[in-house]
Write a protein that holds these residues in place. Structure first.
Motif, PDB file in Angstrom:
ATOM      1  N   ALA A 199       3.423   3.953  14.672  1.00 59.07           N
ATOM      2  CA  ALA A 199       3.572   4.267  13.252  1.00 59.07           C
ATOM      3  C   ALA A 199       4.113   3.065  12.487  1.00 59.07           C
ATOM      4  O   ALA A 199       3.657   2.762  11.381  1.00 59.07           O
ATOM      5  CB  ALA A 199       4.484   5.475  13.065  1.00 59.07           C
ATOM      6  N   ALA A 200       5.096   2.383  13.078  1.00 60.52           N
ATOM      7  CA  ALA A 200       5.647   1.188  12.427  1.00 60.52           C
ATOM      8  C   ALA A 200       4.609   0.082  12.351  1.00 60.52           C
ATOM      9  O   ALA A 200       4.511  -0.636  11.346  1.00 60.52           O
ATOM     10  CB  ALA A 200       6.886   0.712  13.181  1.00 60.52           C
ATOM     11  N   ALA A 227       3.103  -1.660   8.950  1.00 57.96           N
ATOM     12  CA  ALA A 227       3.093  -3.112   8.760  1.00 57.96           C
ATOM     13  C   ALA A 227       1.688  -3.618   8.439  1.00 57.96           C
ATOM     14  O   ALA A 227       1.500  -4.465   7.557  1.00 57.96           O
ATOM     15  CB  ALA A 227       3.626  -3.809  10.007  1.00 57.96           C
ATOM     16  N   TYR A 228       0.697  -3.069   9.125  1.00 59.98           N
ATOM     17  CA  TYR A 228      -0.698  -3.471   8.869  1.00 59.98           C
ATOM     18  C   TYR A 228      -1.123  -3.064   7.462  1.00 59.98           C
ATOM     19  O   TYR A 228      -1.721  -3.866   6.731  1.00 59.98           O
ATOM     20  CB  TYR A 228      -1.612  -2.822   9.910  1.00 59.98           C
ATOM     21  CG  TYR A 228      -3.082  -2.951   9.575  1.00 59.98           C
ATOM     22  CD1 TYR A 228      -3.752  -4.162   9.740  1.00 59.98           C
ATOM     23  CD2 TYR A 228      -3.795  -1.860   9.075  1.00 59.98           C
ATOM     24  CE1 TYR A 228      -5.103  -4.275   9.414  1.00 59.98           C
ATOM     25  CE2 TYR A 228      -5.137  -1.969   8.750  1.00 59.98           C
ATOM     26  CZ  TYR A 228      -5.781  -3.172   8.927  1.00 59.98           C
ATOM     27  OH  TYR A 228      -7.110  -3.287   8.596  1.00 59.98           O
ATOM     28  N   ARG A 229      -0.816  -1.834   7.074  1.00 57.48           N
ATOM     29  CA  ARG A 229      -1.208  -1.355   5.744  1.00 57.48           C
ATOM     30  C   ARG A 229      -0.472  -2.115   4.647  1.00 57.48           C
ATOM     31  O   ARG A 229      -1.040  -2.379   3.574  1.00 57.48           O
ATOM     32  CB  ARG A 229      -0.934   0.139   5.619  1.00 57.48           C
ATOM     33  CG  ARG A 229      -1.754   1.008   6.566  1.00 57.48           C
ATOM     34  CD  ARG A 229      -3.240   0.857   6.304  1.00 57.48           C
ATOM     35  NE  ARG A 229      -4.048   1.678   7.203  1.00 57.48           N
ATOM     36  CZ  ARG A 229      -5.372   1.677   7.239  1.00 57.48           C
ATOM     37  NH1 ARG A 229      -6.048   0.875   6.416  1.00 57.48           N
ATOM     38  NH2 ARG A 229      -6.027   2.437   8.080  1.00 57.48           N
ATOM     39  N   THR A 230       0.782  -2.477   4.916  1.00 55.54           N
ATOM     40  CA  THR A 230       1.543  -3.248   3.939  1.00 55.54           C
ATOM     41  C   THR A 230       0.921  -4.623   3.735  1.00 55.54           C
ATOM     42  O   THR A 230       0.748  -5.088   2.598  1.00 55.54           O
ATOM     43  CB  THR A 230       3.005  -3.390   4.376  1.00 55.54           C
ATOM     44  OG1 THR A 230       3.594  -2.090   4.510  1.00 55.54           O
ATOM     45  CG2 THR A 230       3.799  -4.205   3.369  1.00 55.54           C
ATOM     46  N   ALA A 231       0.577  -5.275   4.844  1.00 54.48           N
ATOM     47  CA  ALA A 231      -0.044  -6.601   4.750  1.00 54.48           C
ATOM     48  C   ALA A 231      -1.379  -6.530   4.019  1.00 54.48           C
ATOM     49  O   ALA A 231      -1.711  -7.402   3.206  1.00 54.48           O
ATOM     50  CB  ALA A 231      -0.225  -7.187   6.143  1.00 54.48           C
ATOM     51  N   GLU A 232      -2.142  -5.472   4.285  1.00 59.90           N
ATOM     52  CA  GLU A 232      -3.435  -5.312   3.623  1.00 59.90           C
ATOM     53  C   GLU A 232      -3.257  -5.113   2.129  1.00 59.90           C
ATOM     54  O   GLU A 232      -3.981  -5.711   1.308  1.00 59.90           O
ATOM     55  CB  GLU A 232      -4.169  -4.114   4.227  1.00 59.90           C
ATOM     56  CG  GLU A 232      -5.545  -3.858   3.607  1.00 59.90           C
ATOM     57  CD  GLU A 232      -6.191  -2.599   4.155  1.00 59.90           C
ATOM     58  OE1 GLU A 232      -7.424  -2.570   4.264  1.00 59.90           O
ATOM     59  OE2 GLU A 232      -5.453  -1.638   4.470  1.00 59.90           O
ATOM     60  N   LEU A 233      -2.277  -4.301   1.749  1.00 67.35           N
ATOM     61  CA  LEU A 233      -2.046  -4.035   0.333  1.00 67.35           C
ATOM     62  C   LEU A 233      -1.549  -5.287  -0.381  1.00 67.35           C
ATOM     63  O   LEU A 233      -1.974  -5.587  -1.507  1.00 67.35           O
ATOM     64  CB  LEU A 233      -1.027  -2.903   0.187  1.00 67.35           C
ATOM     65  CG  LEU A 233      -0.847  -2.305  -1.213  1.00 67.35           C
ATOM     66  CD1 LEU A 233      -2.164  -1.773  -1.757  1.00 67.35           C
ATOM     67  CD2 LEU A 233       0.192  -1.186  -1.173  1.00 67.35           C
ATOM     68  N   TRP A 249      -1.725   3.247   2.702  1.00 67.63           N
ATOM     69  CA  TRP A 249      -0.336   2.805   2.862  1.00 67.63           C
ATOM     70  C   TRP A 249       0.621   3.980   2.713  1.00 67.63           C
ATOM     71  O   TRP A 249       1.592   4.091   3.471  1.00 67.63           O
ATOM     72  CB  TRP A 249       0.002   1.739   1.823  1.00 67.63           C
ATOM     73  CG  TRP A 249       1.408   1.232   1.948  1.00 67.63           C
ATOM     74  CD1 TRP A 249       1.843   0.191   2.706  1.00 67.63           C
ATOM     75  CD2 TRP A 249       2.584   1.783   1.327  1.00 67.63           C
ATOM     76  NE1 TRP A 249       3.199   0.047   2.592  1.00 67.63           N
ATOM     77  CE2 TRP A 249       3.679   1.016   1.753  1.00 67.63           C
ATOM     78  CE3 TRP A 249       2.794   2.845   0.449  1.00 67.63           C
ATOM     79  CZ2 TRP A 249       4.980   1.273   1.328  1.00 67.63           C
ATOM     80  CZ3 TRP A 249       4.093   3.111   0.032  1.00 67.63           C
ATOM     81  CH2 TRP A 249       5.172   2.330   0.463  1.00 67.63           C
ATOM     82  N   GLU A 250       0.385   4.837   1.731  1.00 65.25           N
ATOM     83  CA  GLU A 250       1.280   5.977   1.521  1.00 65.25           C
ATOM     84  C   GLU A 250       1.293   6.899   2.731  1.00 65.25           C
ATOM     85  O   GLU A 250       2.356   7.384   3.142  1.00 65.25           O
ATOM     86  CB  GLU A 250       0.858   6.737   0.265  1.00 65.25           C
ATOM     87  CG  GLU A 250       1.161   5.990  -1.028  1.00 65.25           C
ATOM     88  CD  GLU A 250       0.589   6.680  -2.248  1.00 65.25           C
ATOM     89  OE1 GLU A 250      -0.185   7.651  -2.070  1.00 65.25           O
ATOM     90  OE2 GLU A 250       0.896   6.264  -3.382  1.00 65.25           O
ATOM     91  N   ALA A 251       0.117   7.131   3.312  1.00 61.79           N
ATOM     92  CA  ALA A 251       0.066   7.976   4.514  1.00 61.79           C
ATOM     93  C   ALA A 251       0.856   7.332   5.650  1.00 61.79           C
ATOM     94  O   ALA A 251       1.599   8.014   6.385  1.00 61.79           O
ATOM     95  CB  ALA A 251      -1.392   8.202   4.927  1.00 61.79           C
ATOM     96  N   ALA A 252       0.707   6.020   5.800  1.00 66.77           N
ATOM     97  CA  ALA A 252       1.440   5.318   6.855  1.00 66.77           C
ATOM     98  C   ALA A 252       2.939   5.314   6.577  1.00 66.77           C
ATOM     99  O   ALA A 252       3.756   5.409   7.505  1.00 66.77           O
ATOM    100  CB  ALA A 252       0.922   3.884   6.983  1.00 66.77           C
ATOM    101  N   TYR A 253       3.301   5.225   5.307  1.00 69.63           N
ATOM    102  CA  TYR A 253       4.720   5.208   4.946  1.00 69.63           C
ATOM    103  C   TYR A 253       5.403   6.517   5.322  1.00 69.63           C
ATOM    104  O   TYR A 253       6.459   6.523   5.970  1.00 69.63           O
ATOM    105  CB  TYR A 253       4.869   4.955   3.444  1.00 69.63           C
ATOM    106  CG  TYR A 253       6.287   5.076   2.939  1.00 69.63           C
ATOM    107  CD1 TYR A 253       7.187   4.028   3.081  1.00 69.63           C
ATOM    108  CD2 TYR A 253       6.732   6.249   2.310  1.00 69.63           C
ATOM    109  CE1 TYR A 253       8.486   4.137   2.620  1.00 69.63           C
ATOM    110  CE2 TYR A 253       8.036   6.366   1.843  1.00 69.63           C
ATOM    111  CZ  TYR A 253       8.913   5.310   2.008  1.00 69.63           C
ATOM    112  OH  TYR A 253      10.206   5.423   1.561  1.00 69.63           O
ATOM    113  N   TRP A 254       4.806   7.647   4.924  1.00 66.57           N
ATOM    114  CA  TRP A 254       5.437   8.931   5.219  1.00 66.57           C
ATOM    115  C   TRP A 254       5.470   9.219   6.712  1.00 66.57           C
ATOM    116  O   TRP A 254       6.358   9.947   7.191  1.00 66.57           O
ATOM    117  CB  TRP A 254       4.714  10.060   4.493  1.00 66.57           C
ATOM    118  CG  TRP A 254       4.727   9.933   3.001  1.00 66.57           C
ATOM    119  CD1 TRP A 254       3.653   9.824   2.171  1.00 66.57           C
ATOM    120  CD2 TRP A 254       5.878   9.905   2.140  1.00 66.57           C
ATOM    121  NE1 TRP A 254       4.044   9.715   0.858  1.00 66.57           N
ATOM    122  CE2 TRP A 254       5.418   9.762   0.802  1.00 66.57           C
ATOM    123  CE3 TRP A 254       7.247   9.981   2.365  1.00 66.57           C
ATOM    124  CZ2 TRP A 254       6.273   9.691  -0.284  1.00 66.57           C
ATOM    125  CZ3 TRP A 254       8.112   9.918   1.270  1.00 66.57           C
ATOM    126  CH2 TRP A 254       7.620   9.776  -0.024  1.00 66.57           C
TER     127      TRP A 254
END
Length: 686
Positions: free
Chosen positions: A471-472, A476-482, A521-526
């Motif tokens: 999950a972490a 991190a991947y979604r954050t970098a992509e965004l 990203w939001e899905a990954a965050y929650w």
């Protein structure tokens, strides 16, 4: 230790260390102590660099006290030279006089470098800044290195490192050759920097002139032919007010345009495919008068709004960035606009009751098109935890104690929610919290301390309830992509500092890609933290609307947050810190009538949570449906359709205005010809 003490200590720590380093350096020079001299110099230089890197406001404040970085560096170096004279003896004073002259030469070169940087900065400052527009015809060159253009203080500290190192080495070895070599190297670096900047001033290396840039802009306007747009001006922290209208603006019929006034705001606008132009000067803004632009929406009032309202060929609609029962939602300034767009009947009634001079015929109900992404109420919480969103608003400008609950009730509300083992708290303070009243900022800091402490206790009780390690990694991947998608539109930071056009080639579809990446990203965050973990949510992501979708209950103040949250028809509560009795509070603020009212002591929290967990005890369900219709208007036709209808009507009014101007101009032609004058091209619209 209280938060305000820690904040003050952090703010004054570096300046205190810097002052002590000079005092110790002076003592080391007088006592001819090499270890003391070296340690104090290294500490002082490192502190100065840290000050410019992490506390620029403090460095600026020191400059206002005439303790500029140039003065600090000169004192530091001269104390070193004085220490060297004491260390090696009085007969070497003549030798070290040459080192002083070398240092003075280096400072002179630094000043010359700064002057050239200012000159290059001015030549590269264009009268228009843009995004999502092909500016390749301007043949823009890359900016010089950021170190040369941005912070003169940082440049001096970096360029002066060799001279300082040489002086310290001389203090340790007794050989003046090291100091001379270090000073010569610093001077050489400054000469190279001067040469690089001088090259930028050659005729072939200069950017286009201001007039050429404006000619390009007018040619682009004539080709693009914008019809609808959004005008925005404000501080950096207010960018969210414009960003919430990007989606609705993109759905308007016609060719949309975003008009800004502050250069820094160009980067603050979220990802969008809409062309963006920034026109800081009023004279350049007036060029829109002869464009095809028919109407502008305004999410906020600002001092510069009056400037664009002077353009008679454009119609203006005030849409506001949110609707609440506060008096600020019925500002008399709204009289300056051609139309006032509100969400529903409540907005219309609010202006009528406020009696600020708004004609009811100029008010149009359009709904809230931003709320389409908010998920509807589905009943009791599905999991073991009830997610409560506490989103207080800020303290406002008028000093009304009822504006925000954070000062009088915030800690009580949070403490009561944290005490319930079945609650997962999301705390999202307003971005402007504490900007007017320090008590609000202090309360906000204390609340943000309470939440990690509560999480620490829960972690001990739930050691096995952790998300998978993947999950972490996913977050991190979604954050970098965004980050990649939202920053790759811009040139290097040096170009931003030099106020060039930020994006030379538009990239259609970027906004859709960013929207998809944001959802992921939001899905990954929650999913990245346990279901029991409380969260402090600050910054742009996740948005308050994303928090709405995971919350089972909202606790807030009288603000537009309540109106927007009602789109979900989920339970909510409003904190009453106004001093009014509950019934008077409900009568005064209609948005409160379909929710629970919390006293400052938050004693009603347990009963409120019980009604959320057991919907049969929820006495406000029907009232929320009625209030939603009253605040946001009907669901059919959709808000986007009503928005388009309002825009078409305003564009038609602009066309009608132009037709009238044309008739009046044509009727004046015979009189002008009789008087011997010629027809001005401005009488005919482009």
């Amino acid at each position: 230790m209280p938060a305000w003490i820690r904040t003050a200590a952090a703010r004054f720590f570096l300046p205190t260390v810097l002052a002590l380093s000079f005092a110790v350096q002076a003592v080391g020079a007088l006592l001819a102590s090499v270890p003391l001299l070296m340690a104090s110099t290294v500490v002082g230089l490192a502190t100065d660099i840290a000050l410019h890197r992490w506390q620029r406001n403090t460095a600026t404040a020191l400059g206002k006290l005439h303790a500029t970085v140039l003065v600090r560096q000169a004192v530091r170096d001269l104390l070193l030279v004085a220490g060297l004279i004491h260390i090696v003896g009085q007969d070497h004073e003549t030798k070290y006089l040459g080192l002083v002259c070398g240092l003075l030469l280096f400072y002179a070169l630094h000043s010359a470098c700064r002057a050239l940087a200012i000159l290059v900065h001015r030549t590269r400052t264009l009268p228009v800044v843009s995004r999502n527009i092909d500016a390749s015809p301007l043949l823009l060159s890359p900016a010089p290195p950021a170190l040369l253009m941005r912070s003169s203080g940082q440049r001096l500290l970096m360029f002066g490192l060799p001279s300082t190192a040489g002086l310290l080495t001389t203090a340790a070895t007794g050989s003046a050759r090291w100091a001379a070599a270090g000073i010569a190297l610093s001077a050489a670096v400054a000469v190279v920097a001067i040469g690089m900047l001088l090259l930028r001033l050659l005729p072939g290396r200069r950017p286009v002139t201001s007039e050429q840039a404006l000619e390009w802009f007018e040619a682009w306007l004539a080709e693009y032919q914008p019809t609808v747009g959004m005008y925005f001006s404000g501080a950096a922290s207010s960018a969210y007010q414009a960003n919430m209208w990007l989606g609705p603006l993109a759905q308007l019929e016609g060719r949309p345009l975003i008009v800004l006034r502050e250069r820094f705001m160009v980067r603050k606008i979220a990802s969008t495919d809409i062309p963006i132009v920034c026109l800081p000067k009023v004279a350049d803004l007036m060029r829109l008068e002869h464009s095809t632009l028919k109407m502008l929406i305004h999410p906020s009032n600002s001092g510069k709004t009056s400037q664009v309202l002077r353009i008679p060929t454009i119609k203006h609609a005030f849409v506001n960035h949110g609707e609440s029962d506060k008096l600020s939602s019925c500002n008399p300034y709204a009289k300056a606009y051609d139309n006032v767009w509100v969400a529903g009947p409540a907005g219309r009634q609010r202006y009528a009751l406020a009696d600020v001079g708004i004609d009811d015929r100029d008010v149009t109900e359009i709904g809230r098109p931003q709320l389409d992404a908010i998920e509807p109420y589905t009943g009791a919480p599905a999991g073991p935890y009830t997610t409560v969103l506490y989103a207080p608003t800020w303290e406002g400008w008028d000093g009304n104690p009822g504006n925000t609950s954070i000062i009088e009730a915030g800690e009580n509300i949070v403490r009561s929610l944290l005490a319930d083992p079945g609650v997962r708290l999301l705390y999202k303070p307003h971005p402007l919290t504490g900007s007017v009243d320090p008590r609000a900022g202090a309360a906000n800091a204390r609340i943000q301390e309470m939440i990690p402490a509560a999480n620490a206790l829960r972690a001990a009780a739930h050691p096995d309830e952790r998300p998978a390690p993947s999950a972490a990694a996913e977050l991190a991947y979604r954050t970098a992509e965004l980050v990649r998608l939202t920053t790759s539109s811009f040139r290097a930071s040096a170009d931003v500092a030099e106020r060039m056009l930020l994006q030379t080639v538009p990239e259609p579809g970027r906004a859709a890609a960013v929207a998809t990446a944001t959802t992921a990203w939001e899905a990954a965050y929650w999913a990245s933290f346990p279901a029991w973990e409380h969260r402090v949510v600050v910054g742009a992501q996740p948005t308050v609307y994303a928090c709405f979708n995971v919350a089972d209950l909202l606790v807030s103040d009288v603000s537009s947050v309540i109106s927007d949250y009602l789109a979900s028809e989920k339970p909510y509560a409003v904190a009453n810190t106004s001093g009014l009795p509950e019934q008077d509070f409900r009568d005064t603020f209609p948005t409160v009538r379909a929710g629970a009212v919390l006293a400052p002591d938050a004693s009603g929290i347990p009963a409120l949570l019980e009604s959320v967990r057991h919907p049969e005890k929820d006495v406000y369900a029907e009232a929320r449906s009625e209030l939603k219709l009253h605040l946001l208007g009907p669901s059919d036709p959709p808000s986007v359709v009503r928005l388009n209808e309002a825009a078409r009507a305003l564009c038609a009014a602009a066309d009608e205005h132009w037709a009238g101007m044309a008739v009046r101009s044509l009727s004046a032609i015979p009189r002008q010809l009789d008087a011997g004058s010629t027809l001005d091209s401005k009488h005919v619209r482009n």
